[in-house]
Design an enzyme around this catalytic site. Structure first.
Site, PDB file in Angstrom:
ATOM      1  N   GLU A  88     -23.440  -5.486  -8.975  1.00 32.92           N
ATOM      2  CA  GLU A  88     -23.642  -4.044  -9.925  1.00 32.92           C
ATOM      3  C   GLU A  88     -23.356  -3.437  -7.712  1.00 32.92           C
ATOM      4  O   GLU A  88     -23.149  -1.804  -8.178  1.00 32.92           O
ATOM      5  CB  GLU A  88     -24.304  -3.987 -10.126  1.00 32.92           C
ATOM      6  CG  GLU A  88     -24.096  -4.049 -11.651  1.00 32.92           C
ATOM      7  CD  GLU A  88     -25.150  -4.359 -12.491  1.00 32.92           C
ATOM      8  OE1 GLU A  88     -26.163  -3.286 -12.010  1.00 32.92           O
ATOM      9  OE2 GLU A  88     -24.864  -4.341 -14.067  1.00 32.92           O
ATOM     10  N   ARG A 140     -27.812  -2.948  -7.354  1.00 26.00           N
ATOM     11  CA  ARG A 140     -26.775  -1.846  -7.007  1.00 26.00           C
ATOM     12  C   ARG A 140     -26.542  -1.457  -5.748  1.00 26.00           C
ATOM     13  O   ARG A 140     -26.016  -0.209  -5.314  1.00 26.00           O
ATOM     14  CB  ARG A 140     -27.504  -0.178  -8.295  1.00 26.00           C
ATOM     15  CG  ARG A 140     -26.881  -1.148  -9.243  1.00 26.00           C
ATOM     16  CD  ARG A 140     -26.519  -0.116 -10.473  1.00 26.00           C
ATOM     17  NE  ARG A 140     -28.156  -0.142 -11.089  1.00 26.00           N
ATOM     18  CZ  ARG A 140     -28.997  -0.478 -11.298  1.00 26.00           C
ATOM     19  NH1 ARG A 140     -28.901  -1.646 -12.083  1.00 26.00           N
ATOM     20  NH2 ARG A 140     -30.318   0.345 -11.682  1.00 26.00           N
ATOM     21  N   ASP A 322     -32.940   4.306 -27.080  1.00 23.07           N
ATOM     22  CA  ASP A 322     -32.901   3.969 -25.755  1.00 23.07           C
ATOM     23  C   ASP A 322     -31.911   4.876 -25.460  1.00 23.07           C
ATOM     24  O   ASP A 322     -30.899   4.377 -24.062  1.00 23.07           O
ATOM     25  CB  ASP A 322     -32.231   2.256 -25.891  1.00 23.07           C
ATOM     26  CG  ASP A 322     -32.413   1.571 -24.529  1.00 23.07           C
ATOM     27  OD1 ASP A 322     -33.241   2.612 -23.325  1.00 23.07           O
ATOM     28  OD2 ASP A 322     -31.691   0.861 -24.073  1.00 23.07           O
ATOM     29  N   LYS A 349     -26.286   8.950 -21.207  1.00 25.47           N
ATOM     30  CA  LYS A 349     -25.570   6.970 -22.534  1.00 25.47           C
ATOM     31  C   LYS A 349     -26.057   8.493 -23.034  1.00 25.47           C
ATOM     32  O   LYS A 349     -25.295   7.414 -24.551  1.00 25.47           O
ATOM     33  CB  LYS A 349     -26.990   6.639 -22.800  1.00 25.47           C
ATOM     34  CG  LYS A 349     -27.372   5.345 -21.496  1.00 25.47           C
ATOM     35  CD  LYS A 349     -28.768   4.458 -22.046  1.00 25.47           C
ATOM     36  CE  LYS A 349     -29.012   3.304 -21.964  1.00 25.47           C
ATOM     37  NZ  LYS A 349     -29.696   2.360 -22.278  1.00 25.47           N
ATOM     38  N   CYS A 628     -35.385 -13.476 -27.945  1.00 26.25           N
ATOM     39  CA  CYS A 628     -34.085 -14.116 -27.343  1.00 26.25           C
ATOM     40  C   CYS A 628     -32.813 -13.203 -27.066  1.00 26.25           C
ATOM     41  O   CYS A 628     -31.606 -14.124 -26.207  1.00 26.25           O
ATOM     42  CB  CYS A 628     -33.754 -15.330 -27.817  1.00 26.25           C
ATOM     43  SG  CYS A 628     -35.508 -16.369 -28.671  1.00 26.25           S
ATOM     44  N   HIS A 632     -29.601 -14.288 -24.941  1.00 20.82           N
ATOM     45  CA  HIS A 632     -28.443 -15.586 -25.313  1.00 20.82           C
ATOM     46  C   HIS A 632     -27.595 -14.134 -26.155  1.00 20.82           C
ATOM     47  O   HIS A 632     -26.775 -15.601 -26.781  1.00 20.82           O
ATOM     48  CB  HIS A 632     -29.337 -17.198 -26.008  1.00 20.82           C
ATOM     49  CG  HIS A 632     -30.002 -16.999 -24.458  1.00 20.82           C
ATOM     50  ND1 HIS A 632     -29.827 -18.160 -24.162  1.00 20.82           N
ATOM     51  CD2 HIS A 632     -31.657 -17.026 -24.378  1.00 20.82           C
ATOM     52  CE1 HIS A 632     -30.361 -18.998 -23.260  1.00 20.82           C
ATOM     53  NE2 HIS A 632     -31.738 -18.188 -23.672  1.00 20.82           N
ATOM     54  N   MET A 671     -36.093 -19.242 -16.941  1.00 22.64           N
ATOM     55  CA  MET A 671     -36.123 -19.774 -18.742  1.00 22.64           C
ATOM     56  C   MET A 671     -37.222 -20.086 -18.828  1.00 22.64           C
ATOM     57  O   MET A 671     -38.713 -20.948 -18.610  1.00 22.64           O
ATOM     58  CB  MET A 671     -35.455 -20.765 -19.883  1.00 22.64           C
ATOM     59  CG  MET A 671     -35.778 -21.093 -21.117  1.00 22.64           C
ATOM     60  SD  MET A 671     -35.629 -19.417 -21.950  1.00 22.64           S
ATOM     61  CE  MET A 671     -36.503 -19.646 -23.257  1.00 22.64           C
TER      62      MET A 671
HETATM   63 CA    CA Z   1     -33.626   1.498 -21.208  1.00 22.41          CA
END
Ligand code: CA
Length: 703
Positions: A88, A140, A322, A349, A628, A632, A671
């Protein structure tokens, strides 16, 4: 010698604008290398800071590569990276050196002309930290000041290196704890201080922005974006005021408001503007969160010398979606209604472009740049949204599919503003997200703490539903006129999560795509003039520089980030996903070619038969959704970076999956054990859910 360097320092001070400040003490001026004056008046040929100039416009005045000759652009050199995760970063160029940060917070320095590696540095980030990192092991970028290069590591250290040698000068843990915070953003410089915050808004983080002495790393000031425990004294008046906009025991959940990307130091106002993240937990219901929850999902401005509050503008009050306001902030001088205005431009966003007076914080205008269904209108005087009542999912108890969604109509991918065309180039997404409040939700000590039931609203194994979602999931590059608040031109892409943008005085706009191309468009009209196949999706922003009169364009290539990790069946909307991490540098007339790549191996779904109960699968779906899915993938369909559990051998045996999820057999791969939150029965139910999902997809002929 002494006298002349004193004179030089004086000259630089006057260039930078000498701000008298009281109790905070005056910061040291850089004595060699990159100075405040150089950061303020960026050289045409170099790229010294994250957004190139102090307005962070990502506009280069270079014209050697232009709309007449860009068709001759070719690959001059490239460097393979040793971290196969999302890339990024925006490279920096100073004194002929090209600096990049890569995934896992590593740093490489190259000869910017030849590509020869000069040095590299690995902070050896423990892979286990990934469990409290929402969005891949990304970084970044870095900051240059004096003779040093600064960056933050994923495990929360502020690290200073000797820019010439890569030798570590200091590495200081700056995050409050090791379980909720991470650093992925690029630091910025303000008069001898290094500015950096931290990520962690999906965990139990309390957002802040802090300034550290560039020489020693000592903390100079810190501004919290969320008030702390009200039984203790507030740090400042701004915290006291903010506490009135919270309810319940918010401080026990951190509150969010994390400053994980945008920070701009504006020498014109001596203010630092920064974006703040979502309120935490996302779902206000289970924690009794009422009110605006300041200063989350806002732009905040503080005094650069002291960190004292100057103004704030909240883009998403009461955030429950969010809707981080961390997207890059761009500053510009615009003529609005016949008046000269110094403005902050922001496309967060939540899907609107906001214009705010940079000095006073006064709201000027806002307009949606994409489809928005969570708000029915924006007050033209105050900028406050009117919510769609259906979007308040904690009140309705029903699922809500929001446009934009949690990944944002525009996230961290850098935008660019060209003062020549007057256009703001926004890498935008049409990307919905389903919200449903979890029943009887309680916070735990591991994984996402959002208060959502992600399992119940995961993508169904229904071809029609999947096709509909895929058709609605797209991306675009929008050339936006901020004065009239309208789109001038738009380039449409197959999928979302494309790269950041660079504009140049050569009437060009450069952008890489999720589909694996790097392209140039005319800045005024959006005509596609050139493209190059990058073999891997691009999410980073390009930059440009010149050496000996020759202009170069550089870009980090390497697909990844939160979209690849979490989007499930939509993760490869732009094409087959793979990560080939590389730095690529282009110039006119170059003829370089990339090494050939083998086609992706075609996996075949071969799960054991589903013998569990419907209750097991339902509980497994809820657990998977909470713990998860963030890595995933939604509905157990993984993107390209992490193992797809439907294909994993671990689902063949209860012992195998338990050894990973409970005993932590793969913790050194990142993990970690989830035994503090999950019992062996929960893990077995997840196994049954994944087996069921794999069989459903096999039946549909999916891979
Ligand atoms: Ca956030």
């Amino acid at each position: 010698m002494r006298k002349s360097s004193g004179l030089l320092a004086l000259a630089l001070l006057s260039l930078a604008g000498c701000h008298k400040n009281g109790d905070a003490g005056s910061a040291k001026l850089a004595t060699s290398g990159v100075t405040d004056a150089m950061l303020t008046n960026a050289s045409d040929n170099e790229w010294l800071s994250y957004g190139r100039d102090s307005n962070e416009q990502r506009f280069s005045p270079l014209t050697a590569i232009n709309d007449q000759n860009v068709g001759q652009l070719g690959l001059e050199w490239s460097a393979d990276l040793d971290t196969a995760r999302g890339q990024e970063a925006t490279p920096l160029m100073h004194d002929g050196m090209l600096y990049v940060t890569t995934a896992w917070s590593k740093v490489n320095a190259y000869d910017a002309k030849t590509g020869q590696l000069k040095w590299s540095y690995d902070p050896k980030v423990p892979r286990e930290v990934l469990v409290h990192v929402c969005c891949d092991a990304v970084n970044r970028g870095a900051a240059l000041y004096g003779d040093k290069l600064y960056f933050g590591s994923l495990d929360g250290r502020l690290i200073a290196l000797d820019a010439k040698t890569g030798k570590e000068v200091f590495a200081k843990k700056v995050v409050p704890n090791d379980s909720d915070y991470a650093i992925t953003g690029a630091p910025r410089i303000a008069k001898g201080r290094v500015l950096i915050g931290a990520a962690g808004g999906e965990y139990k983080a309390r957002g802040y922005l802090a300034a550290y002495d560039a020489e020693t790393g000592a903390e100079v000031w810190k501004f919290y974006t969320v008030p702390g425990d009200p039984s203790k004294p507030f740090e400042d008046k701004a915290q006291e005021a903010a506490a009135k906009t919270w309810s319940g025991e918010w401080w026990k959940y951190g509150g969010g408001g994390t400053v994980w990307d945008s920070i701009v130091y504006d020498p014109k106002t001596n203010l630092v503007y920064f974006g703040t993240g979502n309120a935490e937990p996302w779902n206000p219901g289970p924690v009794g969160r009422k009110g605006d929850s300041l200063y989350t999902s806002s732009i905040v401005a503080v005094n650069a010398d002291t960190g004292a509050y100057a103004w704030h503008f909240q883009e998403t009050p009461q955030d429950r979606w969010d809707f981080d306001s961390d997207a890059p902030i761009t500053v510009a001088d615009l003529k609005i209604g016949g008046q000269d205005k110094h403005v902050v431009m922001h496309a967060p966003k939540n899907g609107h472009v906001y214009l705010i007076d940079a000095k006073s914080g006064q709201f000027l205008s806002a307009k949606a740049f994409t489809t928005v269904n969570w708000a029915t209108s924006i007050d033209p005087k105050t900028g406050a949204p009117t919510f769609n009542p259906d979007a308040m999912y904690e009140k309705t108890g029903k699922p809500w599919i929001s446009l934009p969604g949690a990944l944002g109509a525009h996230s961290w991918q850098p935008q660019s503003f060209s003062p020549k065309t007057g256009l703001l180039y926004i890498p935008a997404n049409d990307l919905a997200y389903p919200y449903l409040g979890a029943k009887d939700w309680k916070a735990t000590d591991i994984g996402f703490q959002t208060g959502l039931d992600a399992g119940s609203v995961a993508m169904p194994a229904d071809p029609k539903a999947r096709a509909g979602a895929a058709a609605a999931t797209t991306g675009k590059l929008i050339a936006w006129d901020p004065v009239t608040q309208t789109a001038r031109w738009t380039v449409k892409y197959e999928g979302p999560w494309n790269g950041g943008v660079l504009s140049t005085a050569g009437n060009l706009v450069f952008q890489g795509t999720a589909g694996g191309t790097f392209a140039a468009f005319s800045a005024d009209k959006g005509s596609k003039l050139w493209s190059f196949g990058t073999q891997s999706g691009v999410i980073a922003a390009p930059m440009t520089y010149a050496i000996d009169g020759q202009q170069y364009v550089a870009i980090m290539v390497g697909w990844g980030g939160v979209y690849d990790l979490s989007a499930g069946t939509l993760a490869n909307k732009s094409g087959a996903v793979r990560n080939i991490s590389r730095l690529m540098v282009f110039k006119l007339g170059a003829k370089g070619v990339l090494p050939a790549i083998k086609p992706l191996a075609q996996l075949v779904l071969d799960p054991p038969a589903f013998k569990g109960t419907a209750e097991q699968a339902a509980h497994g779906a809820a657990v998977f959704g909470r713990y998860c899915a963030v890595c995933h993938g939604d509905a157990a369909v993984a993107g390209g970076l992490v193992p797809d559990l439907r294909h994993s051998g671990a689902i063949n045996s209860p012992d195998a999956i338990r050894s990973v999820v409970i005993d932590g057999a793969l913790q050194h791969n990142g993990m970690v054990s989830f035994k503090t939150a999950l019992k062996p029965e929960d893990v077995e139910d997840v196994r049954q859910y994944v087996i069921k999902r794999a069989n459903e997809d096999k039946k549909l002929g999916m891979k």
